[in-house]
Design a protein around this motif. Structure first.
Motif, PDB file in Angstrom:
ATOM      1  N   THR A   1       7.764 -22.889  21.563  1.00  0.00           N
ATOM      2  CA  THR A   1       8.531 -23.024  20.323  1.00  0.00           C
ATOM      3  C   THR A   1       9.495 -24.197  20.468  1.00  0.00           C
ATOM      4  O   THR A   1       9.941 -24.502  21.586  1.00  0.00           O
TER       5      THR A   1
ATOM      6  N   LYS B   1       8.391 -29.095  22.107  1.00  0.00           N
ATOM      7  CA  LYS B   1       7.603 -27.928  22.501  1.00  0.00           C
ATOM      8  C   LYS B   1       6.259 -28.447  22.997  1.00  0.00           C
ATOM      9  O   LYS B   1       5.938 -29.640  22.834  1.00  0.00           O
TER      10      LYS B   1
ATOM     11  N   GLN C   1       3.297 -25.102  11.125  1.00  0.00           N
ATOM     12  CA  GLN C   1       4.300 -24.055  11.263  1.00  0.00           C
ATOM     13  C   GLN C   1       5.725 -24.602  11.167  1.00  0.00           C
ATOM     14  O   GLN C   1       6.572 -24.023  10.490  1.00  0.00           O
ATOM     15  N   ASP C   2       6.010 -25.710  11.849  1.00  0.00           N
ATOM     16  CA  ASP C   2       7.388 -26.210  11.887  1.00  0.00           C
ATOM     17  C   ASP C   2       7.509 -27.690  11.536  1.00  0.00           C
ATOM     18  O   ASP C   2       8.577 -28.272  11.659  1.00  0.00           O
TER      19      ASP C   2
END
Length: 198
Positions: A86, A53, A15-16
């Motif tokens: 997050t 995170k 995702q990141d």
């Protein structure tokens, strides 16, 4: 790496693109570590910005800065740290970094070769399985504090007061002689403002 009976593995978050340490303490106390080579020359004053995170119980998170010999270690220790799910930037100042151990006589943080992110099973409500993910890491040199700070420039209007200290400055707290403001904001550049209290 990890201590005996603790399971640990690394992966990239799709995702990141953060680097994640997945761990499982499997009912024992211990630690799990991810380490990378990151040679750094530390300025006299700085802000170390790290995106973090995670998920899991209230375990201790340690950030270790290790010299080329591997024997001398400085660290940031955060017991029972609650991580958001997050990536969130946390900024550490020089005063947050302490000499942990090692044979060196000069304990000032000047030069390191490796950075480690460590999860240690918490003493209360810790352990279990979880993950610690690290995004961007940045080092921002800062000028040392002056011997005396200039008087702030004061601007008042439209129900608000703005104090301009003309350079970056840390505060331990704010005291108001009478009443309390409804909203406190801070800015490094007079353009982007961060809400401190409302």
């Amino acid at each position: 790496t990890a201590s005996d009976q603790v399971k640990a593995s690394l992966r990239r978050d799709a995702q990141d693109d953060s680097l994640c340490l997945d761990y499982d303490f499997a009912g024992v106390s211990g630690y799990a570590v991810m380490r990378r080579e990151l040679p750094l020359q530390w300025p006299a004053d700085f802000a170390l910005a790290i995106q973090l995170k995670g998920q899991g119980r209230r375990n201790d998170v340690q950030i270790k800065l290790v010299d080329a010999s591997g024997d001398n270690v400085w660290w940031i220790n955060r017991p029972a740290l609650v991580l958001l799910e997050t990536l969130t930037e946390t900024r550490f100042k020089r005063r947050h970094v302490a000499f942990a151990w090692g044979p060196t006589e000069d304990r000032a943080l000047k030069k390191t070769q490796f950075i480690e992110f460590v999860v240690v099973a918490g003493q209360q409500e810790g352990g279990g399985a979880g993950q610690l993910c690290v995004g961007a890491v940045g080092l921002e040199p800062r000028p040392p504090a002056p011997k005396s700070w200039p008087e702030p420039r004061r601007r008042q209007g439209a129900g608000e007061v703005t104090l301009d200290y003309q350079q970056l400055r840390e505060f331990n707290g704010l005291w108001f002689g009478s009443g309390a403001p409804l909203r406190i904001e801070a800015s490094d550049d007079n353009r982007r403002w961060k809400l401190l209290s409302a």
